[in-house]
Design an enzyme around this catalytic site. Sequence first.
Site, PDB file in Angstrom:
ATOM      1  N   ASP A 306      22.747  18.628  32.170  1.00 12.19           N
ATOM      2  CA  ASP A 306      21.502  18.200  32.816  1.00 12.19           C
ATOM      3  C   ASP A 306      21.132  16.771  32.405  1.00 12.19           C
ATOM      4  O   ASP A 306      21.705  16.211  31.473  1.00 12.19           O
ATOM      5  CB  ASP A 306      20.385  19.183  32.417  1.00 12.19           C
ATOM      6  CG  ASP A 306      19.116  18.999  33.241  1.00 12.19           C
ATOM      7  OD1 ASP A 306      19.182  18.400  34.344  1.00 12.19           O
ATOM      8  OD2 ASP A 306      18.043  19.457  32.787  1.00 12.19           O
ATOM      9  N   GLU A 309      21.510  11.593  35.183  1.00 15.62           N
ATOM     10  CA  GLU A 309      21.453  10.481  36.162  1.00 15.62           C
ATOM     11  C   GLU A 309      21.631   9.127  35.455  1.00 15.62           C
ATOM     12  O   GLU A 309      22.201   8.240  36.100  1.00 15.62           O
ATOM     13  CB  GLU A 309      20.118  10.518  36.920  1.00 15.62           C
ATOM     14  CG  GLU A 309      19.967  11.727  37.834  1.00 15.62           C
ATOM     15  CD  GLU A 309      19.793  13.047  37.079  1.00 15.62           C
ATOM     16  OE1 GLU A 309      19.218  12.990  35.973  1.00 15.62           O
ATOM     17  OE2 GLU A 309      20.244  14.086  37.584  1.00 15.62           O
ATOM     18  N   ASP A 404      16.469  19.968  41.154  1.00 22.92           N
ATOM     19  CA  ASP A 404      15.175  20.658  41.228  1.00 22.92           C
ATOM     20  C   ASP A 404      14.655  20.718  42.661  1.00 22.92           C
ATOM     21  O   ASP A 404      14.089  19.752  43.168  1.00 22.92           O
ATOM     22  CB  ASP A 404      14.156  19.942  40.341  1.00 22.92           C
ATOM     23  CG  ASP A 404      14.558  19.983  38.882  1.00 22.92           C
ATOM     24  OD1 ASP A 404      15.483  20.741  38.539  1.00 22.92           O
ATOM     25  OD2 ASP A 404      13.945  19.247  38.097  1.00 22.92           O
TER      26      ASP A 404
HETATM   27  O1  MIG Z   1      12.939  17.506  32.767  1.00 21.82           O
HETATM   28  O2  MIG Z   1      15.748  21.681  31.024  1.00 21.82           O
HETATM   29  O3  MIG Z   1      16.996  20.220  36.668  1.00 21.82           O
HETATM   30  O4  MIG Z   1      17.083  22.894  35.930  1.00 21.82           O
HETATM   31  O5  MIG Z   1      15.313  23.748  33.920  1.00 21.82           O
HETATM   32  C1  MIG Z   1      13.367  18.740  33.257  1.00 21.82           C
HETATM   33  C2  MIG Z   1      14.609  21.862  31.820  1.00 21.82           C
HETATM   34  C3  MIG Z   1      14.680  19.114  32.627  1.00 21.82           C
HETATM   35  C4  MIG Z   1      15.712  19.709  34.728  1.00 21.82           C
HETATM   36  C5  MIG Z   1      16.698  20.627  35.353  1.00 21.82           C
HETATM   37  C6  MIG Z   1      16.157  22.035  35.342  1.00 21.82           C
HETATM   38  C7  MIG Z   1      15.863  22.456  33.917  1.00 21.82           C
HETATM   39  C8  MIG Z   1      14.895  21.482  33.271  1.00 21.82           C
HETATM   40  N1  MIG Z   1      15.438  20.116  33.351  1.00 21.82           N
END
Ligand code: MIG
Length: 645
Positions: A306, A309, A404
């Site tokens: 995660d 980007e 998301d």
């Molecule tokens: O700033 O880890 O897309 O699936 O649950 C949010 C918490 C960070 C974004 C991810 C999402 C995840 C969430 N993350």
Amino acid sequence: MIRKYSFGEHFDTEAVVVPVAEGEVLPLFSTRQTPEGLILHCKLAPEDIVYGLGETVGPINKRGHKYISYNVDNPHHREDTVSLYASHNFLVIDGEKTWGFFLDTPARVIFDVGAADPDVLRIRCTGGVTVYAIDGAGAYDVVRQFLSVIGRSYLPPRWAFGFGQSRWGYKTERDIRKVVDGYRDRGLPLEYVCMDIDYMDRFIDFTVNKRRFPDLPGFVAELKTRGIRLVPIVDAGIKIEPGNPVYDEGVEKGYFCVDKDGKPYGAAVWPGMTHFPDFLRSDVREWFGSQYKFYTDQGLEGFWNDMNEPAIFYTEDTKGCRKDALEGEDDEFQKDTNICAYKRFYHRPNGQMLVHHDVHNLFGYGMTRSSGEGLSRLMDKRYLLFSRSSYIGAHRYGGIWTGDNGSCWEHLKMNVRQMPSLNMCGFLFSGADTGGFGGNTSRELLLRWLAFSAFTPLMRDHSALLTRKQECYRFSGTEDFRRILTLRYRLLPYLYSEFMKAALEQDMLIKPLAFVFPEDPAVRTIEDQLMVGESVMIAPLTDKGRLTRKVYLPEDMTKVFYTGGEFVCTPAKKGTQTVRAELDEVVFFIRKGHAMPVGKPCLCTAELDMTALALLGDGESYELYDDDGFTKDCGREHIRLLRRE
Ligand code: MIG
């Protein structure tokens, strides 16, 4: 045929993995160098369809929309959003002639697909670019040629095709145990539970909070005996914390992105201030990927990456600079990104010093590659991996989820339209947050979304902190959920087989109807029905309060009505018909002359009996790909012919 055309220099993305000959003059487009970059311009005929662009909002036919390839964390995307989490710069213009174009560049690209002028496709590349042009006999042929040069899709283990439950907010072993029991006690299928950031010690990668998970290896082993796996999240940034061996080694060896003075660049994300690994360097990728040993040593076999980007909450040096950093940027730029910071840190591949902004779209790809290659070294089995951010080429190392989304019917529809576009760009192992991530889902939305996701390789129910609890057992009428989840497992022999065949043959799994029935003009505009594998056509119900919808059949087919947990097959005539499905029912179709295997109901893939299969449809036989579900040794020799009794 594929030819490539170079316009200026750029960092080698390694998206294309086979040699492609240089062409002389770029077909179709006129090109012009301007101070804002290279502009490619071409006229679109009224009947031209523009396919592609992977993870983007909008229709399958991209005409009438503007898109910007510049990966961004945007949980609030809508119909007019120009950038999402990924950059997939491949499109196909399909009309009288068909041409595909891949704009291979790590920098920002602006695609105006008939937005400013309905008859003009205008592409602006803000840095050097290699354009790959492909001509062929129709859109499907062009896509297959493209897939043949970007390398084979990542091959997940069979369990990755099971149903996963996730939620941002599970904190402890107890929370997860509750989820597992919630499913198992009610006889609901479940394959894996995702661990979101709260499993870590203060959100630090490659750590586990000992108080919350006193014996993770023991817990992993215990769940495995119940047919369930744990899938931890890994974030992109490494917390600045002397004494943490990963941080210390990264600093000592110079593995992090740096500021203009060569000092590791600080950016705040979940753990507080972090540094970003320089994923453009192979030595850094090798190092970061090897850190997954921390998890594999504890018996973990699946991961999600995660914030790659990379997402940034704030940086010291960009406080209040947001506005002036954007000065000089054209109106086309999406203003709510972390661009100020992206212009202030650098990558150092092969002794170069590249400002992140210019190679931005490669970061998530580099992280996926790093972890995928690491896991390949660490594990003697196939791994589950899916990432949020990506670029074309990342499909060789892992899958993606679409980031998301929201708990709304529009985003279910968007999920339907994204799947074929993702497949055109190589991302076969993909899916969306089922039920929607942000906002409060409803029982009806979740059931319809599950009924669609039952046909996507990645099937995961995921929701955000503070939203309505979204596990299937939280809702009344559990039987409806049991039926839909069970459908997934009954489809699994087909889905797994079709996925593996598509991956091994570098083909698509989920396709627009027009790719399969090019001679039928009526399917050219159909965007709410899809082909899944060789034999199945789906027509998901995606409207609130509606039990019926119209379906167009391009040929005589077998209609499969999944009702009362059973498959009821009837012949269906070419043309338009209305289908009806309650929330525990699903209608889909099997192509004429095709057969499709379905299995017996089960709770997880460990219980899936691949020998007890029935064939649906009017075909005589089906070529089944099957293997043990985890060894890396995959190939056509695993195909056997199933014949009707
Ligand atoms: O700033 O880890 O897309 O699936 O649950 C949010 C918490 C960070 C974004 C991810 C999402 C995840 C969430 N993350």
